[in-house]
Write an enzyme that holds these catalytic residues in place. Structure first.
Site, PDB file in Angstrom:
ATOM      1  N   ASP A 192      -7.911 -33.433  20.910  1.00  0.00           N
ATOM      2  CA  ASP A 192      -8.766 -32.940  21.990  1.00  0.00           C
ATOM      3  C   ASP A 192      -9.841 -33.913  22.473  1.00  0.00           C
ATOM      4  O   ASP A 192     -10.540 -34.531  21.666  1.00  0.00           O
ATOM      5  CB  ASP A 192      -9.509 -31.687  21.542  1.00  0.00           C
ATOM      6  CG  ASP A 192      -8.609 -30.622  20.960  1.00  0.00           C
ATOM      7  OD1 ASP A 192      -7.379 -30.758  21.050  1.00  0.00           O
ATOM      8  OD2 ASP A 192      -9.142 -29.650  20.412  1.00  0.00           O
TER       9      ASP A 192
ATOM     10  N   GLU B 109      -8.865 -21.587  22.515  1.00  0.00           N
ATOM     11  CA  GLU B 109      -9.556 -22.788  22.057  1.00  0.00           C
ATOM     12  C   GLU B 109     -10.177 -23.528  23.245  1.00  0.00           C
ATOM     13  O   GLU B 109      -9.823 -23.313  24.392  1.00  0.00           O
ATOM     14  CB  GLU B 109      -8.582 -23.741  21.349  1.00  0.00           C
ATOM     15  CG  GLU B 109      -7.969 -23.203  20.067  1.00  0.00           C
ATOM     16  CD  GLU B 109      -7.090 -24.220  19.378  1.00  0.00           C
ATOM     17  OE1 GLU B 109      -7.337 -24.492  18.196  1.00  0.00           O
ATOM     18  OE2 GLU B 109      -6.160 -24.745  20.019  1.00  0.00           O
TER      19      GLU B 109
END
Length: 530
Positions: free
Chosen positions: A58, A240
């Site tokens: 990420d 998320e």
């Protein structure tokens, strides 16, 4: 050093390297040319960010300050699969050419450093400033692996760190964690936004499959304001990496708040994906717009319909005179991210994108386009005002332009109820296909025969699809092609599809197929960072 395989009258299959062989034509007397199977180095993108080595996922903590874009990212410096998370760091003047920096945040006794965000505290609301330099405040999730192993629910907490040298180094706050865990296993990924209307900091946090909204005056003391998402949108997996931004509706003075929310699994084409919600915010509660009421699992509000754009968020502190919302995502999918056929490095980021909010009738939609800075790296070009397609038609080859690192754009006018097919192929058997069926108003992207696919059963098993959201009679297509990826922007970014692929030989040909149609204003520009 590259591993070379010479294909003579027969093939050797190397299981370790997962390269399949291609038989030679035994009926010819011509000398057999040497063929090199692509490897780790060949797959590395030419103009997308990748770490110099080891694992990345990420994007984190992105902010702009004094002419520099900062990109932090989930990083494991000791291996090429997911491991104890750190914050890696890279900087750029234009979001295209990146320079990797030393690791910014490392695990400690409180746990791994999971995803989060960063803001420039220009008014020193935190009190961490020295009176001369605006502090950069990073907020992240502490992930306690021991707590997880023990089966506890509270092993993820939220913490902050501050930097007084523009993000080069960070000092962790001695009062961490700033938000304790209320008993939720998946409680992570804080994203901070400045809410100027209500003169406060707002932070969105993923909690199982909802979003929690927190507010603060000083970035240290946080209060839970509200929750959003129960029974709304896709819930095929854990939510998320949220983002929350106020956006001006194009062509008007109207402003709406947009919640970007990744989830895994549950993406439109399986595995990881990123949906979004449009609505209003009163300083505490986010309320979905009337046009999105009753939004169920099977919706079309996705930032990207492809399988490989996940956990993306926007840059903080973009100057008001710039006015853009700039976004980047992780170009992979948790279905196979740990198994892709690269060894020294794993994963790349998407191209940086500008996102805008359009309104048609009562419907709000996010549109995405490549950041304008990419235009500055256009090299050699191949153009044709009209290309007539009838049956299978070759459009361009590597003898004319390097297609493997390029931006391809064209338009099809006066669409008919037929299929429009396009292929990127190597000199061998590798073919990446994409196209549009106007009779069903559906795009597709097919990597099932694009090269190495058998490293994971979910990689090439299905053809990805996406709805056409535009009703225009003309179709615009822009394809950004790098050594291991394609990013498709249809209808000026109303529908976007991003996927990675691993051809055994470099892409050399671009062709089209269909029942008599014309490509207008064809342009192929090589991307050159040198």
């Amino acid at each position: 050093m590259k591993n070379k395989f010479i294909f003579l009258s027969s093939c050797l299959l190397s299981a370790m390297l997962m390269f399949s062989c291609k038989e030679n034509n035994k009926e010819t007397n011509e000398e057999t040319p040497e063929v090199t199977a692509q490897n780790d180095t060949d797959f590395r993108p030419a103009f997308h960010f990748t770490p110099n080595e080891n694992w990345m996922n990420d994007p984190n903590g992105m902010f702009f300050l004094n002419g520099t874009y900062h990109l932090f990212f989930q990083y494991y410096p000791e291996g090429n699969t997911w491991g104890p998370m750190h914050w890696g760091h890279a900087t750029s003047k234009d979001m295209i050419k990146w320079e990797e920096q030393p690791i910014a945040l490392k695990p400690d006794e409180q746990g791994y450093i999971f995803s989060g965000s960063a803001v420039v505290d220009t008014e020193n609301t935190s009190g961490f400033g020295d009176g001369e330099t605006a502090p950069v405040i990073a907020m992240f999730t502490y992930h306690d692996p021991k707590g997880e192993e023990e089966g506890r629910e509270d092993y993820q907490t939220q913490a902050i760190a501050y930097s007084l040298d523009e993000g080069k180094t960070f000092t962790k706050y001695e009062g961490n964690p700033v938000i304790e865990n209320p008993g939720i296993r998946d409680f992570r990924d804080p994203k901070i936004t400045r809410d100027e209307v209500h003169d406060q900091w707002v932070m969105v946090l993923s909690a199982d499959d909802i979003t929690m909204f927190y507010t603060s005056q000083n970035l240290k003391d946080w209060e839970l304001a509200s929750e959003f998402g129960k029974g709304i949108g896709a819930h095929g997996g854990v939510w998320e990496c949220p983002d929350f931004i106020q956006m001006k509706v194009e062509g008007s003075e109207e402003k709406k708040w947009v919640l970007i929310q990744s989830l895994n699994p549950g993406g439109f084409n399986g595995g990881s994906g990123t949906q979004y919600f449009v609505g209003d915010f009163d300083g505490k509660t986010f309320t979905l717009d009337d046009s999105m009421q009753d939004l169920g699992e099977d919706h079309h509000y996705w930032l990207d319909f492809g399988k490989d754009n996940y956990a993306g968020v926007t840059w903080a502190n973009i100057p008001e005179e710039d006015g853009r919302h700039l976004f980047i995502g992780w170009m992979s999918n948790w279905q196979y991210a740990n198994e892709v056929p690269t060894e020294t490095w794993r994963s790349a980021m998407t191209i940086a994108r500008e996102i805008k909010l359009n309104k048609t009738g009562d419907t709000y939609r996010i549109v995405s386009t490549p950041a304008a800075e990419l235009q500055n790296y256009k090299g050699e070009k191949f153009t044709k005002s009209t290309v007539s397609v009838e049956g299978k038609t070759q459009i361009a080859t590597s003898e004319e332009i390097d297609i493997s690192n390029s931006v391809i754009s064209f338009e099809i006018q006066d669409l008919k109820d037929q299929e429009y097919h396009f292929s990127l192929s190597s000199e061998g058997d590798d073919v990446l296909k994409f196209g549009y069926d106007h009779s069903t108003e559906e795009f597709y992207l097919d990597r099932s025969n694009s090269g190495l696919t058998d490293f994971n059963e979910n990689f090439g098993d299905k053809v990805s699809t996406a709805p056409r959201l535009s009703k225009d009679s003309n179709l615009k297509v822009k394809a950004i092609v790098d050594n291991m990826s394609i990013e498709l922007f249809f209808d000026d970014g109303e529908t976007v599809m991003t996927e990675i692929f691993f051809p055994e030989q470099p892409i050399r040909n671009f062709s089209a197929e269909g029942n008599e149609f014309n490509l207008k204003n064809l342009k192929i520009n090589q991307v050159n960072l040198n």
